[in-house]
Design an enzyme around this catalytic site. Structure first.
Site, PDB file in Angstrom:
ATOM      1  N   LYS A 197       0.834  -1.202   0.000  1.00 35.29           N
ATOM      2  CA  LYS A 197       0.000   0.000   0.000  1.00 35.29           C
ATOM      3  C   LYS A 197       0.868   1.251   0.000  1.00 35.29           C
ATOM      4  O   LYS A 197       1.610   1.493   0.949  1.00 35.29           O
ATOM      5  CB  LYS A 197      -0.902   0.039   1.240  1.00 35.29           C
ATOM      6  CG  LYS A 197      -1.916   1.181   1.133  1.00 35.29           C
ATOM      7  CD  LYS A 197      -2.611   1.482   2.436  1.00 35.29           C
ATOM      8  CE  LYS A 197      -1.866   2.474   3.283  1.00 35.29           C
ATOM      9  NZ  LYS A 197      -1.713   3.814   2.678  1.00 35.29           N
ATOM     10  N   GLY A 249       7.502   4.647   7.833  1.00 35.84           N
ATOM     11  CA  GLY A 249       6.618   5.780   8.084  1.00 35.84           C
ATOM     12  C   GLY A 249       6.923   6.385   9.437  1.00 35.84           C
ATOM     13  O   GLY A 249       8.047   6.270   9.952  1.00 35.84           O
ATOM     14  N   THR A 251       7.030   7.256  13.453  1.00 32.54           N
ATOM     15  CA  THR A 251       7.252   6.478  14.674  1.00 32.54           C
ATOM     16  C   THR A 251       5.911   6.199  15.364  1.00 32.54           C
ATOM     17  O   THR A 251       5.701   5.110  15.899  1.00 32.54           O
ATOM     18  CB  THR A 251       8.212   7.250  15.603  1.00 32.54           C
ATOM     19  OG1 THR A 251       9.462   7.358  14.912  1.00 32.54           O
ATOM     20  CG2 THR A 251       8.435   6.540  16.916  1.00 32.54           C
ATOM     21  N   GLU A 271      10.804   0.912   9.697  1.00 32.96           N
ATOM     22  CA  GLU A 271      11.776   1.976   9.428  1.00 32.96           C
ATOM     23  C   GLU A 271      11.058   3.278   9.700  1.00 32.96           C
ATOM     24  O   GLU A 271      10.146   3.663   8.971  1.00 32.96           O
ATOM     25  CB  GLU A 271      12.277   1.869   7.982  1.00 32.96           C
ATOM     26  CG  GLU A 271      13.613   2.539   7.780  1.00 32.96           C
ATOM     27  CD  GLU A 271      13.469   3.938   7.227  1.00 32.96           C
ATOM     28  OE1 GLU A 271      13.432   4.891   8.052  1.00 32.96           O
ATOM     29  OE2 GLU A 271      13.374   4.082   6.008  1.00 32.96           O
ATOM     30  N   CYS A 305      13.634  10.611   5.968  1.00 28.46           N
ATOM     31  CA  CYS A 305      13.714  10.231   7.386  1.00 28.46           C
ATOM     32  C   CYS A 305      15.152  10.339   7.892  1.00 28.46           C
ATOM     33  O   CYS A 305      15.382  10.542   9.071  1.00 28.46           O
ATOM     34  CB  CYS A 305      13.128   8.853   7.639  1.00 28.46           C
ATOM     35  SG  CYS A 305      13.294   7.750   6.262  1.00 28.46           S
ATOM     36  N   GLU A 402      11.053  15.176  15.138  1.00 33.84           N
ATOM     37  CA  GLU A 402      11.191  15.117  13.682  1.00 33.84           C
ATOM     38  C   GLU A 402      10.220  16.118  13.046  1.00 33.84           C
ATOM     39  O   GLU A 402       9.026  16.089  13.309  1.00 33.84           O
ATOM     40  CB  GLU A 402      10.880  13.706  13.180  1.00 33.84           C
ATOM     41  CG  GLU A 402      11.199  13.560  11.705  1.00 33.84           C
ATOM     42  CD  GLU A 402      10.972  12.156  11.181  1.00 33.84           C
ATOM     43  OE1 GLU A 402       9.976  11.533  11.563  1.00 33.84           O
ATOM     44  OE2 GLU A 402      11.805  11.692  10.379  1.00 33.84           O
TER      45      GLU A 402
HETATM   46  P1  ADP Z   1       3.662  10.228   7.673  1.00 35.00           P
HETATM   47  O1  ADP Z   1       3.469  10.906   8.985  1.00 35.00           O
HETATM   48  O2  ADP Z   1       5.030  10.260   7.145  1.00 35.00           O
HETATM   49  O3  ADP Z   1       2.580  10.490   6.672  1.00 35.00           O
HETATM   50  P2  ADP Z   1       2.457   7.768   8.400  1.00 35.00           P
HETATM   51  O4  ADP Z   1       3.126   6.839   9.337  1.00 35.00           O
HETATM   52  O5  ADP Z   1       1.232   8.469   8.816  1.00 35.00           O
HETATM   53  O6  ADP Z   1       3.613   8.720   7.964  1.00 35.00           O
HETATM   54  O7  ADP Z   1       2.150   7.035   7.027  1.00 35.00           O
HETATM   55  C1  ADP Z   1       2.981   6.085   6.435  1.00 35.00           C
HETATM   56  C2  ADP Z   1       2.114   5.011   5.829  1.00 35.00           C
HETATM   57  O8  ADP Z   1       1.390   4.360   6.862  1.00 35.00           O
HETATM   58  C3  ADP Z   1       1.062   5.532   4.853  1.00 35.00           C
HETATM   59  O9  ADP Z   1       0.947   4.604   3.796  1.00 35.00           O
HETATM   60  C4  ADP Z   1      -0.200   5.560   5.698  1.00 35.00           C
HETATM   61  O10 ADP Z   1      -1.390   5.447   4.949  1.00 35.00           O
HETATM   62  C5  ADP Z   1       0.003   4.339   6.561  1.00 35.00           C
HETATM   63  N1  ADP Z   1      -0.737   4.343   7.836  1.00 35.00           N
HETATM   64  C6  ADP Z   1      -1.223   5.399   8.528  1.00 35.00           C
HETATM   65  N2  ADP Z   1      -1.839   4.983   9.665  1.00 35.00           N
HETATM   66  C7  ADP Z   1      -1.728   3.636   9.692  1.00 35.00           C
HETATM   67  C8  ADP Z   1      -2.140   2.606  10.615  1.00 35.00           C
HETATM   68  N3  ADP Z   1      -2.779   2.909  11.742  1.00 35.00           N
HETATM   69  N4  ADP Z   1      -1.833   1.334  10.328  1.00 35.00           N
HETATM   70  C9  ADP Z   1      -1.163   1.011   9.209  1.00 35.00           C
HETATM   71  N5  ADP Z   1      -0.756   1.917   8.303  1.00 35.00           N
HETATM   72  C10 ADP Z   1      -1.029   3.211   8.535  1.00 35.00           C
END
Ligand code: ADP
Length: 491
Positions: A197, A249, A251, A271, A305, A402
């Site tokens: 995804k 993505g 933390t 990561e 990151c 961050e």
């Molecule tokens: P950022 O703050 O860099 O946008 P996120 O961690 O929110 O990073 O997003 C990174 C990825 O994780 C995206 O593909 C997002 O759709 C997905 N994502 C966001 N929330 C969740 C969750 N609760 N479980 C799994 N994936 C998630």
């Protein structure tokens, strides 16, 4: 240098060079009005019947509508991946698997221009970055892991490595296609199947990759690419028939994922965020170091990151470094990411721009000294001036959290021990940079800095052969290189 204004802001005023616009052509980019989910080798309508818009952050124009996968769609994708794993992929001789991965690599090279243009349109990063860095690295990653597919016994001698099964892969928006390659290539080489995804703000290059995968005749179901936001990601994480979660993505979400898989036998690599220290010693080649600092925090809008978001300068060269750094910031070209002259493109989303502004305001309220480029910003789109803070305390939120934007926190130091302690004083531990003429200093720091990747006299250099990953709140597990294979195998 403009004098500090009444508040603690001063703008850098220089005569920036005015280059004639050199826009990249959009003609190579074929973007459909609507994208469905890539499941079992076909594009399928989402059972949710819902779509969301993906926009160009540099213009705020809509690029396409993208399917919003719900739990039923995730289940369909996982089932397709499971069947492909059981019936085809895990049984295929490794050298045959390798041929598909090579084919995908070559097809990416053939369509490199199109990928670069779409990456820039959908994500806002300068075309120079997507053309010269992201897309070539993507192809290299597939080439590299194709080479490993039939040599796993040599990678792990006497260990009989076995694939895991179905890998759920969730990636962020800062390197959309590159993160897809980092995840898909080793998974395929090790005989796993995939449900991937992309992030909701940058789904297009992953969907273009789905087109290539379809054209490559990869057996249906081996790679499934589904789109959606956090709920879709959570449905992947929680699906009972997933054997491995690979996540890149924030933390915050990484912690949620770790909680969700606790007590299951899913293997996980995370990561996560970073707050990298770039350290300049007095014996460093200063011009080269300054260019490295600029590259580390501004060239990708700080959307990395491992961005060098904290700078430590040895006191004896502080004035010189600051003068050169500010001179260089003033010449950075901020604007249209499609222009080949642009150094700093668009911030990926309105939400991210607001986060960056929030932190800039926090820095001002903390009484830090702020400098920002005086460049004009485009009227439309999400842009942020390259910014730096000085007089930063260790406890400052600008130095600890961050920001994921073009904002640099600068501190000074006198001794090696002092800078090691300061650099390690963060919850993160993803990367660091050391600038010095002395090899012994490099070795001293690389052994004592708690960071997964440390660059010496360079920054943000990537190579498929080299593992990448963090310590502490930056996550665990390694991607890239031989280590990246281990993450998809039972050895
Ligand atoms: P950022 O703050 O860099 O946008 P996120 O961690 O929110 O990073 O997003 C990174 C990825 O994780 C995206 O593909 C997002 O759709 C997905 N994502 C966001 N929330 C969740 C969750 N609760 N479980 C799994 N994936 C998630």
């Amino acid at each position: 240098m403009a004098k500090a204004a009444k508040n603690n802001t001063s703008k850098l005023k220089f005569d920036t060079i005015n280059y004639a616009p050199a826009p990249e052509s959009k003609s190579s980019a074929k973007i459909e009005a609507q994208y469905d989910l890539f499941i079992n080798g076909k594009f399928e309508k989402p059972s949710s019947k819902k779509y969301f818009d993906t926009i160009n952050p540099a213009t705020e124009e809509k690029l396409s509508s993208v399917a919003d996968a719900n739990a039923a769609d995730v289940d369909k994708a996982v089932k397709a991946a499971r069947t492909a794993y059981d019936k085809v992929w895990s049984k295929m001789p490794a050298k045959e698997r390798a041929k598909y991965i090579y084919r995908i690599a070559r097809m990416i090279q053939e369509r490199a221009r199109e990928f670069a243009v779409i990456e820039t349109l959908d994500g806002g990063k300068p075309i120079r970055e997507s053309r010269d860095i992201d897309v070539p690295l993507v192809a290299n990653h597939f080439f590299y892991y194709a080479g490993w597919a039939d040599k796993l016994e040599y990678a792990f001698p006497n260990r009989s490595p076995k694939s895991l099964g179905v890998a759920g892969q969730i990636i962020p928006w800062n390197f959309p296609l590159l993160m897809a390659a980092w995840k898909i290539a080793p998974a395929l080489a090790t005989g796993n199947t995939v449900v991937l995804k992309p992030a909701e703000t940058t789904p297009l290059t992953a969907l273009k990759l789905a087109e290539i995968i379809q054209e490559s005749d990869l057996p249906p179901g081996v790679v499934n690419i589904i789109t959606g936001a956090g709920a879709t990601g959570a449905a992947i994480v929680n699906h009972p028939d997933i054997n491995k979660i690979a996540f890149t993505g924030s933390t915050e979400v990484g912690k949620l994922i770790q909680r969700a898989v606790a007590g299951t036998d899913k293997k996980v690599t995370l990561e996560l965020g970073g707050k990298a220290a770039n350290i300049i010693f007095e014996d460093a080649p200063i011009d080269q170091a300054v260019e490295g600092i600029i590259n580390g925090i501004y060239f990708n809008q700080g959307h990395v990151c491992c961005a060098g978001s904290r700078l430590f300068v040895q006191e004896s060269v502080y004035k010189e470094v600051m003068r050169k750094l500010k001179d260089r910031i003033a010449t950075l070209i901020v604007g249209d990411p499609m222009d080949k002259n642009t150094d700093v493109g668009a911030i990926n989303s309105k939400q991210q721009l607001e986060t960056i502004h929030k932190y800039i305001n926090i820095g001002k309220k903390e009484g830090l000294e702020i400098f920002e480029s005086s460049c004009a910003l485009p009227k439309k789109g999400f842009f942020c001036r390259p910014t730096l803070f000085t007089n930063v305390a260790q406890s400052s939120r600008i130095a600890q959290e961050e920001i994921f934007g073009p904002v640099l926190a600068i501190q000074t130091f006198r001794t090696d021990d002092e800078v090691i302690e300061k650099a390690n004083n963060t919850p993160f531990g993803l990367s660091a940079g050391v600038w010095t003429d002395k090899g012994s200093k490099i070795f001293n720091l690389t052994t004592k800095l708690r960071a997964g990747v440390i660059w010496a006299n360079t920054y943000n250099k990537f190579d498929p052969t080299s593992p990448f990953g963090g310590y502490k709140e930056s996550g665990f597990g390694r991607e890239g290189g031989l280590h990246g294979l281990g993450a998809y195998l039972n050895v």
